[in-house]
Design an enzyme around this catalytic site. Structure first.
Site, short mmCIF file in Angstrom:
data_model
loop_
_atom_site.label_atom_id
_atom_site.label_comp_id
_atom_site.label_asym_id
_atom_site.label_seq_id
_atom_site.Cartn_x
_atom_site.Cartn_y
_atom_site.Cartn_z
CB THR A 93 -1.47 6.44 4.25
OG1 THR A 93 -2.40 6.38 3.19
CG2 THR A 93 -0.58 7.65 4.08
CB THR B 124 -3.81 5.90 7.60
OG1 THR B 124 -3.86 4.71 6.80
CG2 THR B 124 -4.12 5.52 9.04
N GLY B 125 -6.53 5.67 5.95
CA GLY B 125 -7.87 5.15 5.81
C GLY B 125 -8.49 5.60 4.49
CB SER C 6 -0.93 -0.01 1.21
OG SER C 6 -0.17 -0.18 2.38
NE ARG D 288 -9.03 7.48 -4.14
CZ ARG D 288 -8.36 7.26 -3.03
NH1 ARG D 288 -7.06 7.03 -3.06
NH2 ARG D 288 -8.98 7.26 -1.87
CB THR E 84 -0.75 6.18 0.28
OG1 THR E 84 -1.56 5.01 0.29
CG2 THR E 84 -1.47 7.26 -0.51
C1 SD4 Z 1 -6.15 7.03 0.30
N1 SD4 Z 1 -5.75 7.47 2.62
O1 SD4 Z 1 -5.65 7.08 -0.80
C2 SD4 Z 1 -5.23 6.83 1.47
C3 SD4 Z 1 -5.00 5.38 1.62
C4 SD4 Z 1 -4.81 4.92 3.00
O2 SD4 Z 1 -4.87 3.53 4.73
O3 SD4 Z 1 -4.53 5.53 3.88
N2 SD4 Z 1 -4.97 3.83 3.45
O4 SD4 Z 1 -7.36 7.10 0.50
#
Ligand code: SD4
Length: 344
Positions: free
Chosen positions: A194, A245-246, A85, A222, A212
């Site tokens: 991330t 993160t998320g 990731s 995107r 990320t």
């Molecule tokens: C995203 N926030 O591209 C990032 C990915 C991520 O834990 O954090 N994942 O949406």
């Protein structure tokens, strides 16, 4: 244990919002018991942040700058080929290409740099830093960002080979998510992670970075929250720093990291600031707490904290005296009453 601590935190959060100070009983686990903490302090998302923190501390201990520490720390995670990731080993988009997002911020000078949807550049954090230091701009995207990184002499791979490299992951992404679904999978840790790394030096200066590969199987082009200043990362040298993160779509509609820093400005402890940010987003969002978002924060005094929705998430803390992975509190509807106020 976690539950009662969480309830205490929420009560303390309300009190502190008015009083601008903390109860002395605040969570020791997340660094809240003392009004000041050890410096330097490194805080980052997920257990894979721990080696990044440790690298950053090594850089600072060796006389490197805050920005060197952030960049070198994040490069550790970007270099980890087992990481699905972050970096070029990340899960590709729906077309099988790995597009990376990253940003960096310096507290001193309030400077920022960012790259989004960059292809074939193994270390987007370094590209983001070059944008900040070598251009009058804040953000470069797509092929322009890639060409800039190459002109700056950063390591690159042909996009064809990045494509080949990504093919195996593309297959897995297809199996897992059948490309982009209108509703993301429940456990976004499957394909979202991330590295957000926040740093405080001995002089009380702050910096941060974020990197990320974003949402696995995303529509090509995107961009998530991670390279957006104020969403995936925010640093204010007077107050503190926060990173996210998320599921980025649920962070970037609320300027999440900026909001965390603003709550700290109002006097909240970093953990309370993360909790209050999630509560505020959940109040507005039609999805309530079903958001898959997490924040980590540090303040100028050296205090730190984190919070997430659902089960919360793991974050990493490193100082000269300790380096460990901690569990953040998790927030659900049951914890805080009515949410999703705009739900029709
Ligand atoms: C995203 N926030 O591209 C990032 C990915 C991520 O834990 O954090 N994942 O949406």
């Amino acid at each position: 244990m976690l539950l009662s601590r969480r309830h205490f935190i929420l009560r303390a959060g309300v009190a502190a919002a008015g009083a601008g100070s903390l109860s002395s009983g605040f969570s020791a686990q997340t660094g809240g018991a003392s009004k000041t903490g050890d410096k330097p302090l490194l805080a980052s998302t997920w257990p894979f942040g721990k080696p990044a923190n440790e690298k950053a501390l090594e850089v600072l201990s060796g006389g490197g700058s805050l920005l060197d520490a952030v960049e070198q720390g994040i490069r550790v995670v970007e270099s980890d080929v087992a990481n699905q990731s972050v970096g070029l080993s990340g899960i590709p988009d729906a077309a099988g290409i790995v597009q990376l997002d990253s940003c960096i911020m310096s507290g001193p000078g309030h400077r920022a740099g960012s790259v989004a949807s960059i292809e074939g550049i193994p270390h987007p954090i370094s590209a983001a830093r070059r944008v900040m230091e070598q251009t009058p701009h804040v953000m470069l995207v797509g092929d322009g960002a890639r060409q800039f990184a190459i002109e700056q002499g950063l390591e690159s791979v042909p996009v064809e080979s990045a494509q080949k490299h990504a093919a195996w992951w593309a297959e897995r992404a297809r199996e897992r998510s059948k490309a982009v679904k209108p509703n993301p999978p429940k456990d976004i840790r499957e394909n979202h992670d991330t590295i957000a790394l926040l740093a405080l030096d001995r002089d009380g200066n702050l910096a941060g970075g974020c990197s990320t590969s974003g949402w696995g199987g995303k529509i090509p082009g995107r961009v998530g929250d991670s390279p957006i200043i104020g969403s995936g990362l925010y640093v204010d040298n007077e107050i503190g720093a926060a990173g996210a993160t998320g599921l980025g779509e649920n962070v970037m509609r609320y300027c999440g990291s900026f909001l965390v820093v603003e709550y700290m400005r109002q006097g909240l402890h970093p953990e309370e600031a993360c909790v209050e940010t999630i509560r505020r987003i959940a109040r507005l969002d039609p999805k309530g707490f079903d958001l898959s978002i997490n924040f980590v924060a540090i303040d100028k005094q050296g205090r730190f904290g984190a919070a997430g929705t659902g089960q919360g998430f793991q974050f990493s803390i490193t100082t000269p005296a300790r380096s460990e992975v901690l569990q953040s509190p998790g927030l659900t509807k049951a914890d805080v009453g009515p949410v999703g106020g705009n739900r029709k």
